[in-house]
Design a protein around this motif. Structure first.
Motif, mmCIF file in Angstrom:
data_model
loop_
_atom_site.group_PDB
_atom_site.id
_atom_site.type_symbol
_atom_site.label_atom_id
_atom_site.label_comp_id
_atom_site.label_asym_id
_atom_site.label_seq_id
_atom_site.Cartn_x
_atom_site.Cartn_y
_atom_site.Cartn_z
ATOM 1 N N ALA A 94 0.851 -1.183 0.000
ATOM 2 C CA ALA A 94 0.000 0.000 0.000
ATOM 3 C C ALA A 94 0.888 1.233 0.000
ATOM 4 C CB ALA A 94 -0.916 0.013 1.224
ATOM 5 N N LEU A 95 0.436 2.254 -0.728
ATOM 6 C CA LEU A 95 1.207 3.481 -0.885
ATOM 7 C C LEU A 95 0.474 4.629 -0.211
ATOM 8 C CD1 LEU A 95 3.579 5.011 -2.259
ATOM 9 C CD2 LEU A 95 2.061 5.293 -4.252
ATOM 10 N N PHE A 96 1.205 5.413 0.585
ATOM 11 C CA PHE A 96 0.636 6.534 1.322
ATOM 12 C C PHE A 96 1.498 7.778 1.124
ATOM 13 C CE2 PHE A 96 -0.336 2.651 3.581
ATOM 14 C CZ PHE A 96 -1.679 2.772 3.898
ATOM 15 N N THR A 97 0.870 8.923 1.346
ATOM 16 C CA THR A 97 1.654 10.143 1.504
ATOM 17 C C THR A 97 2.281 10.115 2.892
ATOM 18 O OG1 THR A 97 -0.155 11.420 2.462
ATOM 19 C CG2 THR A 97 0.017 11.390 0.038
ATOM 20 N N ALA A 98 3.205 11.020 3.150
ATOM 21 C CA ALA A 98 3.837 11.080 4.470
ATOM 22 C C ALA A 98 2.845 11.490 5.547
ATOM 23 C CB ALA A 98 5.007 12.063 4.447
ATOM 24 N N ASP A 99 1.702 12.069 5.166
ATOM 25 C CA ASP A 99 0.669 12.460 6.126
ATOM 26 C C ASP A 99 -0.355 11.357 6.359
ATOM 27 O OD1 ASP A 99 1.780 14.984 6.460
ATOM 28 O OD2 ASP A 99 0.703 15.784 4.715
ATOM 29 N N GLY A 100 -0.180 10.204 5.731
ATOM 30 C CA GLY A 100 -1.068 9.085 5.986
ATOM 31 C C GLY A 100 -2.209 8.943 5.002
ATOM 32 N N GLU A 101 -2.235 9.725 3.930
ATOM 33 C CA GLU A 101 -3.312 9.592 2.948
ATOM 34 C C GLU A 101 -3.007 8.422 2.019
ATOM 35 O OE1 GLU A 101 -5.296 12.009 -0.852
ATOM 36 O OE2 GLU A 101 -3.726 12.941 0.377
ATOM 37 N N GLN A 102 -3.976 7.504 1.916
ATOM 38 C CA GLN A 102 -3.783 6.354 1.046
ATOM 39 C C GLN A 102 -3.886 6.786 -0.409
ATOM 40 O OE1 GLN A 102 -6.849 3.388 1.168
ATOM 41 N NE2 GLN A 102 -6.080 2.428 -0.684
ATOM 42 N N LEU A 103 -2.913 6.361 -1.205
ATOM 43 C CA LEU A 103 -2.912 6.654 -2.640
ATOM 44 C C LEU A 103 -3.275 5.438 -3.484
ATOM 45 C CD1 LEU A 103 0.311 8.848 -2.898
ATOM 46 C CD2 LEU A 103 -2.069 9.611 -2.700
ATOM 47 N N ALA A 104 -2.792 4.279 -3.089
ATOM 48 C CA ALA A 104 -3.055 3.074 -3.875
ATOM 49 C C ALA A 104 -2.690 1.858 -3.045
ATOM 50 C CB ALA A 104 -2.249 3.082 -5.177
ATOM 51 N N MET A 105 -3.272 0.723 -3.415
ATOM 52 C CA MET A 105 -2.885 -0.539 -2.804
ATOM 53 C C MET A 105 -3.084 -1.644 -3.828
ATOM 54 S SD MET A 105 -5.989 -1.565 -0.242
ATOM 55 C CE MET A 105 -5.091 -3.060 0.145
#
Length: 233
Positions: A94-105
């Motif tokens: 799973a891919l997130f921004t450094a602030d914890g927003e999920q971008l993709a999985m």
């Protein structure tokens, strides 16, 4: 720019909307023993790195699945293409921004998505099976808008070529089927003709046998000097 433990905890705590076992696992927070997360391992763009899920890795509190944490930095207007392969298990990440927003999985071994901005991003690598362990390999590519456009153009060209190939294959299959049908008709005709020839030859043999018998009877009659013999065949 490094990724803080607070940002990683935020990434782990975010709820994932997908209903797969991967989503359930990645949505869980780590155990208390592993709550002090490290900064993770840096992924270098356009390069590959090898890792391993093992008994010493951090684990999700609910499923107990092991996970590894990575981070990378990207410039603005970039897209990321990540490919994961593993031996003995299906990698999921799973891919997130450094602030914890999920971008993709993904549990299919690949993520391809546009990054919203420049900055640091967090990647969690786990497995579809909670008990899975083993080595894996991650390939990270960061693509510019131009590179993405070129790739999309190439993929569209490949798609068109594939469509053309499929059409040719269907035509070939159709032609082959028609040829097979014609060949079957021809074979049936030959078989019918062969039976007719065989029957005709059998009638000829029967006629020859009859003629031979009649000739033999006539010659036998003449040898006996009989006055009345059947007409010679």
């Amino acid at each position: 720019m490094s990724v803080t433990a607070h940002a990683l905890r935020a990434a782990l705590a975010v709820g994932l909307p997908l209903g797969s076992p991967v989503a359930a696992a990645l949505a869980q927070t780590p155990t208390e023993a592993t709550s002090a997360l490290p900064a993770g391992t840096e992924l270098k763009p356009n390069a590959a790195i090898e890792g391993e899920l093992s008994s010493t890795d951090a684990r999700f509190s609910g499923s107990g699945a092991a996970y590894d944490t990575y981070f990378f930095e990207s410039r603005a207007d970039a897209s990321v293409d990540m490919l994961a392969t593993a031996t003995g298990f299906a990698p999921a990440f799973a891919l997130f921004t450094a602030d914890g927003e999920q971008l993709a999985m993904s549990s299919k071994g690949r993520i391809f998505t546009r990054l919203p901005s420049a900055g640091a991003f967090v990647l969690l690598v786990s497995a579809e099976q909670p008990e899975a362990a083993g080595r894996y390999r991650i390939k990270l590519d960061l693509l510019t808008k131009e590179a993405v456009a070129d790739r999309e153009q190439a993929e569209e060209l490949n798609r068109r070529n594939l469509v053309g190939y499929e059409e040719q294959r269907r035509k070939f299959d159709s032609d082959t089927a028609e040829a097979a049908r014609v060949a079957a008709i021809h074979a049936a005709a030959l078989e019918t003709h062969g039976r007719a020839v065989a029957a005709y030859q059998e009638r000829l043999r029967e006629r020859d046998a009859q003629m031979s018998k009649m000739k033999a009877d006539y010659e036998s009659c003449l040898a006996g000097r009989k006055d009345k013999c059947p007409t010679a065949p």
